[in-house]
Motif scaffolding. Structure first.
Motif, mmCIF file in Angstrom:
data_model
loop_
_atom_site.group_PDB
_atom_site.id
_atom_site.type_symbol
_atom_site.label_atom_id
_atom_site.label_comp_id
_atom_site.label_asym_id
_atom_site.label_seq_id
_atom_site.Cartn_x
_atom_site.Cartn_y
_atom_site.Cartn_z
ATOM 1 N N VAL A 50 54.239 -23.779 5.120
ATOM 2 C CA VAL A 50 52.953 -24.512 4.994
ATOM 3 C C VAL A 50 52.348 -25.196 4.319
ATOM 4 C CG1 VAL A 50 51.146 -22.577 4.680
ATOM 5 C CG2 VAL A 50 52.372 -21.871 5.494
ATOM 6 N N TRP A 53 52.103 -28.234 6.686
ATOM 7 C CA TRP A 53 51.535 -27.032 7.668
ATOM 8 C C TRP A 53 49.486 -27.486 7.577
ATOM 9 C CZ3 TRP A 53 54.674 -27.971 11.006
ATOM 10 C CH2 TRP A 53 55.743 -27.305 11.215
ATOM 11 N N GLN A 54 49.805 -27.700 5.937
ATOM 12 C CA GLN A 54 48.618 -28.116 5.063
ATOM 13 C C GLN A 54 48.182 -29.310 5.010
ATOM 14 O OE1 GLN A 54 48.908 -25.204 1.994
ATOM 15 N NE2 GLN A 54 47.365 -23.688 2.763
ATOM 16 N N LEU A 56 48.546 -31.101 7.964
ATOM 17 C CA LEU A 56 48.234 -31.808 8.826
ATOM 18 C C LEU A 56 45.817 -31.486 8.704
ATOM 19 C CD1 LEU A 56 50.465 -29.478 11.203
ATOM 20 C CD2 LEU A 56 50.146 -32.072 10.587
ATOM 21 N N ASP A 58 42.428 -29.913 10.299
ATOM 22 C CA ASP A 58 42.662 -28.017 10.405
ATOM 23 C C ASP A 58 42.546 -28.650 12.351
ATOM 24 O OD1 ASP A 58 41.265 -28.497 7.555
ATOM 25 O OD2 ASP A 58 39.244 -28.078 8.932
ATOM 26 N N TYR A 61 46.640 -28.092 12.646
ATOM 27 C CA TYR A 61 47.018 -27.241 12.449
ATOM 28 C C TYR A 61 46.728 -26.358 13.635
ATOM 29 C CZ TYR A 61 48.453 -23.188 8.614
ATOM 30 O OH TYR A 61 49.212 -22.428 8.077
ATOM 31 N N TRP A 62 45.649 -25.885 13.587
ATOM 32 C CA TRP A 62 45.148 -24.912 14.706
ATOM 33 C C TRP A 62 45.971 -25.585 16.339
ATOM 34 C CZ3 TRP A 62 43.042 -21.041 16.140
ATOM 35 C CH2 TRP A 62 42.670 -20.806 17.501
ATOM 36 N N MET A 64 48.746 -27.128 15.799
ATOM 37 C CA MET A 64 50.588 -26.542 15.211
ATOM 38 C C MET A 64 50.774 -24.909 16.113
ATOM 39 S SD MET A 64 52.525 -24.544 13.543
ATOM 40 C CE MET A 64 51.282 -24.257 11.968
ATOM 41 N N TRP A 100 51.695 -18.037 9.312
ATOM 42 C CA TRP A 100 51.251 -19.560 9.850
ATOM 43 C C TRP A 100 49.666 -19.249 9.721
ATOM 44 C CZ3 TRP A 100 55.811 -21.863 12.871
ATOM 45 C CH2 TRP A 100 56.769 -22.121 11.997
ATOM 46 N N TRP A 104 46.076 -20.202 7.071
ATOM 47 C CA TRP A 104 45.186 -21.570 8.063
ATOM 48 C C TRP A 104 44.443 -21.338 6.893
ATOM 49 C CZ3 TRP A 104 40.853 -21.139 12.345
ATOM 50 C CH2 TRP A 104 40.548 -22.641 12.618
ATOM 51 N N GLU A 108 45.277 -24.498 -0.548
ATOM 52 C CA GLU A 108 47.136 -24.888 -1.575
ATOM 53 C C GLU A 108 46.756 -24.074 -2.648
ATOM 54 O OE1 GLU A 108 47.600 -28.846 -1.272
ATOM 55 O OE2 GLU A 108 46.534 -29.345 0.365
#
Length: 175
Positions: A50, A53-54, A56, A58, A61-62, A64, A100, A104, A108
């Protein structure tokens, strides 16, 4: 629930998990082989990803999430067919993707990861409608993935409510 033709016991941990890279990934890098609560272990294995991914944007992440869902439809279906089990409890890629989804657009920090983990496990275990119906009636890779995708969406909605409430009222309480 319609079983796979030539069904084998789901509690059986196939040795192919350690030899076949698709099985290893579907089994959450081996976490799905643990004897108790493999879905919980798979959800925990998803957490270290995570923070990556964070980083990235928004939309990244979407994207991914879309790629891991589509990959999961294929992966979970393939591994279930290989193992001749409709939805082997050790296949935990679906829980990983559900985690995940849950996290989203969540701030953090370990507190948010812990809350998201608890929220996702709640929805994945309780399976409110329509999750339970999908779990029982939709088969193949799509069926394996879809109930956890929906549990992730439900948990995401709950998390967004908590994030909103925290932003709105937490500051007023001095947090």
């Amino acid at each position: 629930m319609t079983d796979h033709p030539n069904q084998v016991p789901a509690e059986y941990v196939p040795p192919s998990v350690w030899r076949n890279p698709w099985h290893f990934i579907a089994f959450g890098f081996g976490s799905g082989t643990l004897p108790k609560a493999p879905g919980t272990w798979g959800s925990l294995v998803a957490l270290p990803f995570v923070p990556l991914w964070q980083m990235l944007p928004d939309w990244g992440y979407w994207l991914m999430l879309g790629v891991t869902m589509l990959f999961g439809f294929w992966l979970c279906g393939k591994v279930a067919d290989d193992l001749r089990v409709h939805d082997h409890e050790g296949i935990v890629w679906d829980e990983m993707v559900g985690m995940w989804i849950t996290l989203w657009l969540v701030p953090e920090g370990w507190v948010w990861l812990l809350l998201g983990f608890l929220m996702f496990r709640l929805f994945d275990i309780v399976k409110p409608w329509p999750i339970r119906w999908i779990d029982r009636h939709v088969h193949g890779g799509v069926g394996i993935m879809l109930d956890d995708i929906l549990a992730g969406v439900f948990a995401w909605l709950a998390m967004q409510g908590v994030v909103w409430g925290w932003a709105r009222y937490g500051a007023g309480l001095g947090f």
